[in-house]
Scaffold this motif. Structure first.
Motif, PDB file in Angstrom:
ATOM      1  N   VAL A  32      -4.311  14.280  28.672  1.00 18.84           N
ATOM      2  CA  VAL A  32      -3.386  14.370  29.786  1.00 18.84           C
ATOM      3  C   VAL A  32      -2.526  13.122  29.905  1.00 18.84           C
ATOM      4  CG1 VAL A  32      -4.817  15.972  31.099  1.00 18.84           C
ATOM      5  CG2 VAL A  32      -5.189  13.517  31.352  1.00 18.84           C
ATOM      6  N   GLU A  33      -2.951  12.055  29.240  1.00 18.32           N
ATOM      7  CA  GLU A  33      -2.185  10.829  29.254  1.00 18.32           C
ATOM      8  C   GLU A  33      -1.630  10.546  27.866  1.00 18.32           C
ATOM      9  OE1 GLU A  33      -4.600   7.700  30.660  1.00 18.32           O
ATOM     10  OE2 GLU A  33      -4.753   8.460  32.713  1.00 18.32           O
ATOM     11  N   SER A  34      -0.541   9.749  27.807  1.00 14.67           N
ATOM     12  CA  SER A  34      -0.024   9.319  26.514  1.00 14.67           C
ATOM     13  C   SER A  34      -1.012   8.363  25.855  1.00 14.67           C
ATOM     14  CB  SER A  34       1.334   8.611  26.689  1.00 14.67           C
ATOM     15  OG  SER A  34       2.282   9.490  27.270  1.00 14.67           O
ATOM     16  N   LYS A  35      -1.069   8.443  24.537  1.00 13.37           N
ATOM     17  CA  LYS A  35      -1.979   7.592  23.780  1.00 13.37           C
ATOM     18  C   LYS A  35      -1.175   6.742  22.782  1.00 13.37           C
ATOM     19  CE  LYS A  35      -5.850   9.133  25.558  1.00 13.37           C
ATOM     20  NZ  LYS A  35      -6.742   8.257  26.346  1.00 13.37           N
ATOM     21  N   THR A  36      -1.691   5.560  22.499  1.00 22.33           N
ATOM     22  CA  THR A  36      -1.073   4.674  21.497  1.00 22.33           C
ATOM     23  C   THR A  36      -2.007   4.511  20.308  1.00 22.33           C
ATOM     24  OG1 THR A  36      -1.999   2.685  22.550  1.00 22.33           O
ATOM     25  CG2 THR A  36       0.226   3.382  23.233  1.00 22.33           C
ATOM     26  N   THR A  37      -1.410   4.199  19.185  1.00 19.13           N
ATOM     27  CA  THR A  37      -2.177   3.928  17.973  1.00 19.13           C
ATOM     28  C   THR A  37      -1.380   2.958  17.106  1.00 19.13           C
ATOM     29  OG1 THR A  37      -3.289   4.908  16.052  1.00 19.13           O
ATOM     30  CG2 THR A  37      -1.170   5.859  16.680  1.00 19.13           C
ATOM     31  N   ALA A  38      -2.055   2.186  16.246  1.00 18.37           N
ATOM     32  CA  ALA A  38      -1.397   1.223  15.359  1.00 18.37           C
ATOM     33  C   ALA A  38      -2.252   1.016  14.119  1.00 18.37           C
ATOM     34  CB  ALA A  38      -1.165  -0.109  16.075  1.00 18.37           C
ATOM     35  N   ASN A  39      -1.588   0.647  13.027  1.00 13.14           N
ATOM     36  CA  ASN A  39      -2.299   0.377  11.774  1.00 13.14           C
ATOM     37  C   ASN A  39      -1.394  -0.504  10.895  1.00 13.14           C
ATOM     38  OD1 ASN A  39      -4.306   0.375   9.897  1.00 13.14           O
ATOM     39  ND2 ASN A  39      -4.210   2.573   9.423  1.00 13.14           N
ATOM     40  N   SER A  40      -1.985  -1.125   9.882  1.00 10.97           N
ATOM     41  CA  SER A  40      -1.247  -2.064   9.025  1.00 10.97           C
ATOM     42  C   SER A  40      -1.401  -1.722   7.562  1.00 10.97           C
ATOM     43  CB  SER A  40      -1.733  -3.502   9.245  1.00 10.97           C
ATOM     44  OG  SER A  40      -1.541  -3.933  10.562  1.00 10.97           O
ATOM     45  N   ALA A  41      -0.390  -2.056   6.795  1.00 14.13           N
ATOM     46  CA  ALA A  41      -0.442  -2.024   5.339  1.00 14.13           C
ATOM     47  C   ALA A  41      -0.270  -3.465   4.838  1.00 14.13           C
ATOM     48  CB  ALA A  41       0.662  -1.140   4.775  1.00 14.13           C
ATOM     49  N   LYS A  42      -0.958  -3.800   3.788  1.00 14.85           N
ATOM     50  CA  LYS A  42      -0.899  -5.157   3.253  1.00 14.85           C
ATOM     51  C   LYS A  42       0.248  -5.271   2.245  1.00 14.85           C
ATOM     52  CE  LYS A  42      -3.829  -8.758   1.245  1.00 14.85           C
ATOM     53  NZ  LYS A  42      -5.187  -9.077   0.720  1.00 14.85           N
ATOM     54  N   LEU A  43       1.072  -6.314   2.409  1.00 13.03           N
ATOM     55  CA  LEU A  43       2.145  -6.630   1.463  1.00 13.03           C
ATOM     56  C   LEU A  43       1.756  -7.896   0.705  1.00 13.03           C
ATOM     57  CD1 LEU A  43       5.273  -6.347   3.796  1.00 13.03           C
ATOM     58  CD2 LEU A  43       4.335  -4.572   2.333  1.00 13.03           C
ATOM     59  N   THR A  44       1.942  -7.884  -0.607  1.00 12.75           N
ATOM     60  CA  THR A  44       1.719  -9.083  -1.416  1.00 12.75           C
ATOM     61  C   THR A  44       3.044  -9.491  -2.035  1.00 12.75           C
ATOM     62  OG1 THR A  44      -0.560  -8.449  -1.902  1.00 12.75           O
ATOM     63  CG2 THR A  44       0.455 -10.096  -3.337  1.00 12.75           C
ATOM     64  N   VAL A  45       3.534 -10.661  -1.641  1.00 10.71           N
ATOM     65  CA  VAL A  45       4.817 -11.173  -2.132  1.00 10.71           C
ATOM     66  C   VAL A  45       4.546 -12.300  -3.121  1.00 10.71           C
ATOM     67  CG1 VAL A  45       6.993 -12.271  -1.508  1.00 10.71           C
ATOM     68  CG2 VAL A  45       5.965 -10.562   0.014  1.00 10.71           C
TER      69      VAL A  45
ATOM     70  N   ASP B 187       0.844  -1.205   0.000  1.00 12.91           N
ATOM     71  CA  ASP B 187       0.000   0.000   0.000  1.00 12.91           C
ATOM     72  C   ASP B 187       0.876   1.251   0.000  1.00 12.91           C
ATOM     73  OD1 ASP B 187      -2.131  -1.708   0.151  1.00 12.91           O
ATOM     74  OD2 ASP B 187      -2.534  -1.351   2.286  1.00 12.91           O
ATOM     75  N   ASP B 188       0.333   2.349  -0.559  1.00 10.40           N
ATOM     76  CA  ASP B 188       1.118   3.575  -0.691  1.00 10.40           C
ATOM     77  C   ASP B 188       1.454   4.215   0.644  1.00 10.40           C
ATOM     78  OD1 ASP B 188       1.222   3.406  -3.411  1.00 10.40           O
ATOM     79  OD2 ASP B 188      -0.569   4.624  -3.734  1.00 10.40           O
ATOM     80  N   SER B 189       0.569   4.114   1.614  1.00  9.27           N
ATOM     81  CA  SER B 189       0.821   4.806   2.879  1.00  9.27           C
ATOM     82  C   SER B 189       0.049   4.143   4.006  1.00  9.27           C
ATOM     83  CB  SER B 189       0.432   6.282   2.783  1.00  9.27           C
ATOM     84  OG  SER B 189      -0.969   6.400   2.571  1.00  9.27           O
ATOM     85  N   VAL B 190       0.509   4.414   5.206  1.00 10.67           N
ATOM     86  CA  VAL B 190      -0.193   3.999   6.422  1.00 10.67           C
ATOM     87  C   VAL B 190      -0.403   5.258   7.259  1.00 10.67           C
ATOM     88  CG1 VAL B 190      -0.110   2.580   8.492  1.00 10.67           C
ATOM     89  CG2 VAL B 190       0.910   1.736   6.371  1.00 10.67           C
ATOM     90  N   THR B 191      -1.618   5.470   7.700  1.00 11.84           N
ATOM     91  CA  THR B 191      -1.930   6.656   8.503  1.00 11.84           C
ATOM     92  C   THR B 191      -2.217   6.242   9.936  1.00 11.84           C
ATOM     93  OG1 THR B 191      -2.860   7.826   6.603  1.00 11.84           O
ATOM     94  CG2 THR B 191      -3.472   8.629   8.808  1.00 11.84           C
ATOM     95  N   LEU B 192      -1.549   6.899  10.869  1.00 11.78           N
ATOM     96  CA  LEU B 192      -1.771   6.679  12.290  1.00 11.78           C
ATOM     97  C   LEU B 192      -2.429   7.941  12.857  1.00 11.78           C
ATOM     98  CD1 LEU B 192       1.712   5.162  13.243  1.00 11.78           C
ATOM     99  CD2 LEU B 192      -0.380   3.912  12.721  1.00 11.78           C
ATOM    100  N   ASP B 193      -3.665   7.841  13.301  1.00 11.59           N
ATOM    101  CA  ASP B 193      -4.373   8.970  13.892  1.00 11.59           C
ATOM    102  C   ASP B 193      -4.396   8.819  15.415  1.00 11.59           C
ATOM    103  OD1 ASP B 193      -5.114  10.300  11.528  1.00 11.59           O
ATOM    104  OD2 ASP B 193      -6.714   8.839  11.190  1.00 11.59           O
TER     105      ASP B 193
END
Length: 572
Positions: A75-88, A64-70
């Motif tokens: 007041v606290e730290s926040k986490t975020t995660a996302n995936s891009a698909k790879l086809t081999v 995929d061209d890009s991965v966006t993490l929003d």
């Protein structure tokens, strides 16, 4: 705030060894061996040509061209995660490795260059997202998208060693779907805005691991390392059974790329790989041999009538002589450096089988062609409509003789009725010693010839009664003394070297010059050439060979240097 525009750019994967862009290439190689052919009709003739296709290893990756993490911290730290698909996609089923890296910086930089803050790479490996430090990010490659149990690593720089994610099992069809996941943890100390970096994803196919000769197709692709890694056989241990020394080594028919002939080869009890049938390469004086496919180790480009080079004593090589079926005329002073070779099969093929490999019945000393020796068990299997090479030797009878091991089925000869033969007992060609050494033997003394007519990576055995890499050594591994003389049968009754797994053929020898004239003792006597010769105290040169009959085995025998014998090669 938003943390976005983490772009992942992919490119076509590199070949495992060359480090080049992987491209699918089909190379059509046509090694042609000129052959004499029977006339089909007036003005017509037949010839053979072999086509060989080399399909290069290829691998590619789409991402995929890009991965966006929003993420919106409070007041606290926040986490975020996302995936891009790879086809081999790959045709290399040995597996591949996926590499991920950035450029000169592995931080996510604010797209407003006036903002000095950035999101740094995490510290340590295999870190859970909840354990990230504030304002850090990491990546994961695997077969699953983002999950709570996922562990992350810091994205490495391009100029440092990159620890790859490795896949050893390629899915059916050569296509795998993977996921490139990113995680980040931020707090309000990081100014709002877009932070990004470019991540390069590359895929490298693993080298195809050849761990056995069973994975090899062509003789020229065999190496000592492949042979060494090939599963071996157990050395013989005690017992008196007649089949006591018969082993079941790893064995396969390999193709000689020079002419398309197939040969049985096996890893035997000495730990080396051997041809277990005789060489049947027809020599063409014009085409000659090339280092690309033959055992030529000198600086010259090959062995032809126009490119002779020098032998190991500095003298000009003798030009090769085209293979023939005609026995040479008598000569009271035959050449000591002759390069003749003879093929007595129909249409210069490899079609005569000794159907009685252990019988040891001589055709005598007057035969002028192998066709004169059918009464002692030689069979012409050149008619492919009647014969096929799939038979395994079994006990049987031959023309009223005593029970014997036969290498040809005794039926009507039709394939449908079992018209088959064991190709181990094809007689092959007869070569003078200077031919077997590809002209490099000349009149050398006390050393092995530099070259041979063996396929590339194969060599003639050395002389010597029991040194590694000799016929004597392999015979001793199967319980046969290097020099046995007794009454018929051999004193060592538990083993016959014409039996499996050695399959030595009693094809006789060719002496067309002096003394006994013609094909000598075919059906009773067998012999194989080695890489060096013997010089008598008087200065006369003799060839070295392994020879045997019904009462004698000599691993280090001698004969006149101009006499023609069969050849077998080994990897050592």
């Amino acid at each position: 705030m938003k943390l976005n525009k983490i772009s992942a750019r992919g490119f076509v994967g590199v070949l495992s060894c060359a480090g080049l862009l992987g491209l699918l290439t089909v190379a059509m190689v046509f090694p042609v061996q000129k052959q004499n052919s029977s006339a089909l009709s007036t003005g017509e003739s037949a010839a053979t040509i072999q086509a060989r296709a080399n399909v290069q290893s290829v691998v590619s990756v789409a991402v995929d061209d890009s991965v966006t993490l929003d993420v919106t911290p409070d007041v606290e730290s926040k986490t975020t995660a996302n995936s891009a698909k790879l086809t081999v996609s790959t045709n290399n089923f040995s597996g591949y490795s996926v590499y991920v890296n950035t450029g000169t910086s592995n931080a996510l930089e604010n797209e407003d260059s006036s903002v000095p803050q950035s999101v740094q790479a995490i510290s340590g490996s295999n870190v859970a997202l909840a354990s990230f430090g504030d304002n850090t990010w990491g990546y994961n490659v695997g077969k699953s998208p983002v999950s709570d149990s996922m562990l992350y690593n810091p994205v490495p720089l391009a100029n440092v060693d990159i620890a790859p994610w490795e896949n050893t099992e390629v899915s059916e069809g050569g296509r795998d779907d993977l996921y490139l996941s990113f995680g980040a943890k931020v707090n309000t100390n990081l100014p709002a805005g877009s932070y990004s970096n470019t991540v390069t994803v590359s895929v490298v196919a693993k080298p195809i691991q050849i761990t056995s000769l069973t994975q090899v197709t062509y003789m020229q692709d065999m190496t000592s390392k492949v042979c060494e890694s090939t599963p071996g056989v157990n050395n013989p241990v005690g017992g008196n059974d007649a089949n006591y020394y018969v082993q079941n080594p790893t064995a396969k028919q390999l193709i000689d790329s020079r002419d398309g002939n197939e040969y049985w080869v096996a890893k035997l009890a000495d730990g080396h790989c051997w041809m277990t049938q005789n060489l049947a390469l027809n020599i063409d004086a014009t085409k000659g041999l090339s280092p690309a496919d033959s055992d030529l180790n000198g600086t010259n480009a090959g062995w032809t009538a126009t490119n002779l080079g020098l032998d190991t004593d500095g003298a000009t090589k003798v030009a090769p002589t085209t293979t023939t079926s005609v026995i040479p005329p008598a000569d009271s002073n035959p050449s000591q450096t002759g390069t003749g070779s003879w093929n007595f099969s129909k249409n210069m093929g490899n079609s005569w089988v000794l159907a009685t490999p252990t019988a040891a019945k001589s055709c005598g000393t007057t035969a002028t062609n192998i066709s004169d020796c059918t009464s002692v068990g030689f069979v012409d299997v050149s008619d492919t409509s009647k014969w096929k090479p799939t038979f395994q030797a079994q006990p049987g009878l031959w023309e009223g003789e005593e029970q014997d091991t036969v290498a040809v089925s005794l039926t009507t000869g039709n394939v449908a009725d079992g018209g088959t033969y064991d190709p181990h007992y094809l007689i092959g060609n007869y070569y003078q010693w200077n031919t077997a050494t590809a002209g490099s033997g000349g009149l050398i003394t006390n050393k092995d010839a530099r070259d041979s007519i063996c396929p590339k990576n194969w060599k003639l055995p050395s002389s010597g009664s029991s040194n590694d890499g000799t016929f004597g050594f392999i015979l001793e591994k199967y319980g046969v003394s290097s020099n046995v003389t007794g009454t018929s049968p051999l004193d060592n009754k538990d083993y016959n070297i014409a039996s499996p797994p050695l399959y030595f053929v009693r094809s006789g020898y060719l002496n067309g010059w002096s003394g006994d004239y013609g094909l000598i003792r075919s059906g009773e006597y067998g012999s194989e050439l080695v890489a060096d010769n013997y010089v008598s105290p008087e200065g006369y040169h003799f060839l070295r060979n392994m020879n045997f009959d019904d009462i004698t085995v000599r691993a280090n025998g001698t004969n006149n240097i101009y006499v023609a014998f069969p050849v077998r090669c080994m990897v050592r």
